[in-house]
Enzyme design. Structure first.
Site, PDB file in Angstrom:
ATOM      1  N   HIS A 143       0.803  -1.226   0.000  1.00  0.00           N
ATOM      2  CA  HIS A 143       0.000   0.000   0.000  1.00  0.00           C
ATOM      3  C   HIS A 143       0.835   1.274   0.000  1.00  0.00           C
ATOM      4  CE1 HIS A 143       0.776  -0.843   4.298  1.00  0.00           C
ATOM      5  NE2 HIS A 143       0.786   0.472   4.434  1.00  0.00           N
ATOM      6  N   HIS A 183       3.907   7.510  13.683  1.00  0.00           N
ATOM      7  CA  HIS A 183       3.149   6.297  13.995  1.00  0.00           C
ATOM      8  C   HIS A 183       4.123   5.177  14.311  1.00  0.00           C
ATOM      9  CE1 HIS A 183       3.983   5.708   9.731  1.00  0.00           C
ATOM     10  NE2 HIS A 183       3.432   4.512   9.707  1.00  0.00           N
TER      11      HIS A 183
END
Length: 294
Positions: free
Chosen positions: A124, A188
């Site tokens: 992705h 993150h």
């Protein structure tokens, strides 16, 4: 001697868009979260459509899917597929293979020992930005360029900056309208990257993500994210090199992906990036942002 981003290009021939990506976004099929981010991404997509590039130069990372036993620092992709993830089936990229080969040859002459990859399966990090900004994986010919953002040792920020500037030099010589994309970040800590494991099965990956997701939602760092966005807006390379080199310490393991933003901005000619949005999205465990050249 460090390169300076080229100023020989015409601004109209280069558009830079940098955006966070997240598998959680694709799994959120009802679009319940990240509404501000989604709106800004849609605005950026309209700009990309209007720009109508001849080629897309896409700087992405890898989540230890394509590269695990052998991890190149920089890799130019000559042919590739996108693996099935979330609601999306597998697909094939329309790689501008001749221009990609020319890119790799130029980079080798510029003293970057790039890997050249054929028939590689990407995830992705490459598929999501193409779908989001261009509507389809094969909407435009693309030159995928992978930067190691996952497995130590990582390239220094200064090296990434020089690498992006070398890509700019190559693009300056081409008669092409180029959309340059940087994808990933900001802060993150994906559970599958927090562990030092280079070969996970799909079942092991799912288990780590499921078990680590509650803690990961608490690891977004808006202070570092905003500092990074402000430095891009000024194109302050001194601040950016420092912020990128401390990315993992300040923003988590996934924050290392901001290297793709640095390379993209440099490949765009050393251009400031205007922030369209910043939105921490705990459900996607990521500080989500979109920024682009004026």
């Amino acid at each position: 001697m460090a390169r300076r981003a080229s100023t020989g290009r015409r601004a109209a021939d280069r558009l830079v868009v940098c955006a966070s990506h997240s598998p959680g976004k694709d799994r959120d099929t009802q679009c319940l979260h990240g509404t501000k981010f989604r709106a800004a991404l849609a605005d950026a997509a309209q700009r990309c459509t209007s720009f109508d590039p001849d080629v897309v130069v896409l700087f992405g990372g890898d989540h230890r899917r394509a590269f695990n036993h052998v991890v190149p620092t920089f890799a130019v992709v000559l042919s590739a597929t996108i693996i099935a993830e979330g609601p999306y089936p597998p697909g094939t990229l329309d790689v501008a293979s001749e221009v990609a080969l020319g890119t790799s040859e130029y980079l080798l002459r510029a003293n970057f020992d790039v890997a050249v990859c054929r028939d590689i399966a990407l995830d992705h990090a490459f598929g999501q930005p193409l779908r989001d900004l261009l509507g389809d994986l094969a909407a435009k010919p693309v030159i995928p360029i992978a930067i190691n953002c996952a497995t130590a040792p990582l390239p220094t920020a200064a090296r990434v900056l020089d690498f992006g500037a070398a890509v700019a030099e190559f693009l300056d010589q081409q008669q092409l309208r180029a959309l340059v994309i940087g994808t990933g970040g900001l802060s993150h800590s994906p559970p599958s990257l927090d562990v030092d494991a280079y070969q996970l099965t799909d079942d092991e990956r799912r288990r780590l993500i499921t078990e680590g997701m509650p803690a990961a939602r608490e690891k977004i760092r808006p202070d570092w994210d905003e500092e990074v966005l402000a430095a891009f807006a000024r194109w302050d390379t001194s601040a950016l090199t420092h912020l990128v080199d401390v990315a993992r310490m300040r923003g988590g393991s996934g924050a290392n992906e901001v290297r793709t933003w640095l390379a993209a901005a440099a490949a765009g000619g050393g251009t400031p990036l205007r922030k369209l949005v910043y939105q921490p999205v705990p459900e996607w465990i990521t500080g989500m942002a979109v920024a682009m050249s004026a």
